[in-house]
Design an enzyme around this catalytic site. Structure first.
Site, PDB file in Angstrom:
ATOM      1  N   TYR A  47      70.670  47.261  10.712  1.00 45.25           N
ATOM      2  CA  TYR A  47      71.319  48.024  10.652  1.00 45.25           C
ATOM      3  C   TYR A  47      71.243  49.156   9.412  1.00 45.25           C
ATOM      4  O   TYR A  47      70.661  49.124   8.654  1.00 45.25           O
ATOM      5  CB  TYR A  47      73.215  47.753  10.859  1.00 45.25           C
ATOM      6  CG  TYR A  47      73.918  48.296  11.369  1.00 45.25           C
ATOM      7  CD1 TYR A  47      74.000  49.980  11.798  1.00 45.25           C
ATOM      8  CD2 TYR A  47      74.355  47.236  12.630  1.00 45.25           C
ATOM      9  CE1 TYR A  47      74.640  50.121  13.040  1.00 45.25           C
ATOM     10  CE2 TYR A  47      74.849  47.770  13.877  1.00 45.25           C
ATOM     11  CZ  TYR A  47      75.481  49.540  14.189  1.00 45.25           C
ATOM     12  OH  TYR A  47      76.089  49.619  14.939  1.00 45.25           O
ATOM     13  N   GLU A  49      71.323  53.179   9.597  1.00 45.35           N
ATOM     14  CA  GLU A  49      71.970  54.282   9.883  1.00 45.35           C
ATOM     15  C   GLU A  49      71.216  55.501   8.535  1.00 45.35           C
ATOM     16  O   GLU A  49      71.568  55.073   7.966  1.00 45.35           O
ATOM     17  CB  GLU A  49      73.451  54.913   9.853  1.00 45.35           C
ATOM     18  CG  GLU A  49      74.422  54.151  11.012  1.00 45.35           C
ATOM     19  CD  GLU A  49      75.570  54.471  11.438  1.00 45.35           C
ATOM     20  OE1 GLU A  49      76.436  54.272  12.017  1.00 45.35           O
ATOM     21  OE2 GLU A  49      76.293  55.176  10.113  1.00 45.35           O
ATOM     22  N   THR A 219      60.110  59.132  27.057  1.00 43.75           N
ATOM     23  CA  THR A 219      61.057  57.847  27.568  1.00 43.75           C
ATOM     24  C   THR A 219      59.689  57.338  26.865  1.00 43.75           C
ATOM     25  O   THR A 219      58.399  57.591  27.207  1.00 43.75           O
ATOM     26  CB  THR A 219      61.526  57.339  28.114  1.00 43.75           C
ATOM     27  OG1 THR A 219      60.600  57.211  29.735  1.00 43.75           O
ATOM     28  CG2 THR A 219      62.972  57.677  28.442  1.00 43.75           C
ATOM     29  N   LYS A 222      57.486  54.371  30.096  1.00 41.28           N
ATOM     30  CA  LYS A 222      57.130  54.321  31.135  1.00 41.28           C
ATOM     31  C   LYS A 222      55.414  54.022  31.269  1.00 41.28           C
ATOM     32  O   LYS A 222      55.211  53.189  31.770  1.00 41.28           O
ATOM     33  CB  LYS A 222      57.552  55.653  31.799  1.00 41.28           C
ATOM     34  CG  LYS A 222      58.873  55.256  32.369  1.00 41.28           C
ATOM     35  CD  LYS A 222      59.714  56.929  33.005  1.00 41.28           C
ATOM     36  CE  LYS A 222      61.105  56.656  33.087  1.00 41.28           C
ATOM     37  NZ  LYS A 222      62.243  57.447  32.502  1.00 41.28           N
ATOM     38  N   ARG A 228      61.722  49.991  25.776  1.00 44.82           N
ATOM     39  CA  ARG A 228      62.790  50.652  26.676  1.00 44.82           C
ATOM     40  C   ARG A 228      63.181  51.829  25.646  1.00 44.82           C
ATOM     41  O   ARG A 228      63.751  50.634  24.482  1.00 44.82           O
ATOM     42  CB  ARG A 228      63.833  50.204  27.445  1.00 44.82           C
ATOM     43  CG  ARG A 228      63.733  49.495  28.335  1.00 44.82           C
ATOM     44  CD  ARG A 228      63.018  49.908  29.704  1.00 44.82           C
ATOM     45  NE  ARG A 228      64.825  50.469  30.028  1.00 44.82           N
ATOM     46  CZ  ARG A 228      65.280  51.196  31.518  1.00 44.82           C
ATOM     47  NH1 ARG A 228      65.256  50.495  31.801  1.00 44.82           N
ATOM     48  NH2 ARG A 228      66.230  51.831  30.867  1.00 44.82           N
TER      49      ARG A 228
HETATM   50  N1  DSN Z   1      65.989  57.026  36.452  1.00 43.59           N
HETATM   51  C1  DSN Z   1      64.595  56.731  35.894  1.00 43.59           C
HETATM   52  C2  DSN Z   1      63.049  57.123  36.365  1.00 43.59           C
HETATM   53  O1  DSN Z   1      63.182  55.952  37.881  1.00 43.59           O
HETATM   54  O2  DSN Z   1      62.865  57.906  37.434  1.00 43.59           O
HETATM   55  C3  DSN Z   1      64.422  58.447  34.976  1.00 43.59           C
HETATM   56  O3  DSN Z   1      65.559  58.574  33.969  1.00 43.59           O
END
Ligand code: DSN
Length: 407
Positions: A47, A49, A219, A222, A228
């Site tokens: 933890y 913070e 993010t 991707k 994530r």
């Molecule tokens: N839900 C994601 C996507 O699939 O594009 C974006 O946040």
């Protein structure tokens, strides 16, 4: 194998499924074993913070070192003035950008959901549409391109505090220099949400908004192929406001195991092989879009500059939900997706969205995209034919055995 047999069984089935189908959800990818190991490391127990050197808990020498290393890697990779790596994911990162730059009730302009934007860009049921006076810009009805003159006209009329532009299903490259001019003309801050294309930006396969935007959100899971999570890049003048918006404004303790995995992913992304990977995602998407077009389907906006595309299925007379279900039965996993100005309802829209990040990670190239286009069209031509679906699913299973589900 875990001691918990029930979870083990579910895990094993999920792993087997991921290996045996064409995963074409544009926001998904396959992380390396090192990213997975860091995610499952002892940092999960901490933890922390606060920020390095200013924590509210003791014993932070190693969490501080880790967060500083991660920020340094991110700053170098994107050329940013300041980086915050604590956002749990993309939506909290976007919330922090709003909180740092404007107040409740202020006017914002964002890209509409059906035009390829995101819920957090001012959609009416999202916090961004409820807390702010949100105005949405849509792609041009004829070209399905973002028309920068229309963006400028809306901004002149609305005079937003923030122009918030990013894409989840808009396939063409954004002109960040032009967006900066538009923001400057109306005195707005410019936020670029590159959640989808962050890995392409790092690879030099998509324009980098960092020189133009006040704040860039993304993010990390991707095209960037990390765990994530979310990240915020900003000009140094916004550093304090961004950090305060993330903590204590929105979140408590950062997920240090997620940050450890992010550090590993950022190191992977700075290797020469990642540059080739980024360009291959785009080459694959273009090959797929072109093959689908020549087989009678219509690609929204006329093509793609990134790793994804939205396919208008109306030429085949099948709706997106039915198509996505038939494709899943055939070993092709994607999501149904609205097209701009979709005449159909959101749960049964006219399109599907297809993406290449996972397939490219497995080593598939342009020639394989043509084969995939053939499978997709065969399914769309027989959306109710279970025998066809089973035959294609078996062919895909067999085909994928040549491509390791890891890297
Ligand atoms: N839900 C994601 C996507 O699939 O594009 C974006 O946040």
């Amino acid at each position: 194998m875990l001691k918990d047999r029930e979870v083990s069984e579910i895990l094993a089935k999920e792993c087997a499924q991921q290996a045996s189908v064409l995963r074409m959800i544009a926001s998904e990818n396959i992380v390396s074993d090192d990213v997975l190991a860091a995610l499952g490391s002892c940092f999960v127990n901490r933890y922390s913070e606060g920020y390095p050197g200013k924590r509210y808990y003791q014993g932070q020498a190693h969490t501080d070192a880790l967060e500083q290393l991660t920020c340094a890697r991110a700053k170098a990779l994107f050329g940013a003035g300041h980086v915050n790596v604590q956002s749990y994911s993309g939506s909290p990162a976007n919330m922090a950008a709003y909180m740092a730059l404007c107040g409740v009730g202020d006017r914002i302009v964002g890209l509409g959901l059906n035009s390829g934007g995101h819920l957090t860009h001012g959609w009416k049921v999202n916090f961004s549409g409820k807390l702010y006076e949100a105005h949405q810009v849509e792609v041009n009805r004829e070209t399905e391109h973002l028309d920068y003159d229309e963006v400028a006209a809306l901004c002149r009329q609305v005079r937003p505090k923030v122009l918030f532009i990013g894409t989840t299903s808009y396939s063409l490259a954004l002109d960040f220099a032009r967006l900066r001019e538009i923001a400057d003309e109306c005195g707005a801050y410019l936020v670029a949400d590159i959640a989808h294309v962050a890995g392409l930006v790092v690879a030099g396969a998509y324009p980098n908004p960092v020189p133009y935007a006040d704040v860039v959100t993304l993010t990390t899971h991707k095209t960037l192929r990390g765990p994530r999570g979310g990240m915020i890049l900003c000009r140094s003048e916004h550093a304090k406001a961004i950090d305060r918006a993330v903590f204590p404004g929105i979140q408590g303790g950062p997920h240090m195991n997620q940050i450890a995995a992010l550090a590993v992913a950022l190191d992977e992304a700075q290797q020469p092989a990642f540059r080739a990977y980024g360009h291959q995602m785009v080459a694959n998407a273009r090959a797929l879009a072109s093959a689908l077009t020549s087989r009678g389907l219509r690609i929204v906006s006329g093509g793609t500059d990134c790793h994804l595309m939205v396919v208008d299925l109306r030429p085949k007379g099948v709706d997106g939900k039915r198509a996505a279900m038939a494709l899943e039965e055939s070993g092709i996993v994607c999501n149904f997706n609205a097209i701009p100005y979709d005449p159909n309802p959101p749960r049964m829209p006219s399109g599907i969205r297809l993406g290449t990040p996972s397939l490219t990670t497995r080593g598939l190239k342009e020639a394989e995209m043509i084969r995939i286009a053939d499978w997709i069209v065969e399914v769309l031509d027989a959306p109710e034919d279970a025998a066809t679906h089973q035959r294609i699913a078996a062919s895909i299973h067999n085909f994928l055995s040549a491509y390791p589900n890891r890297h």
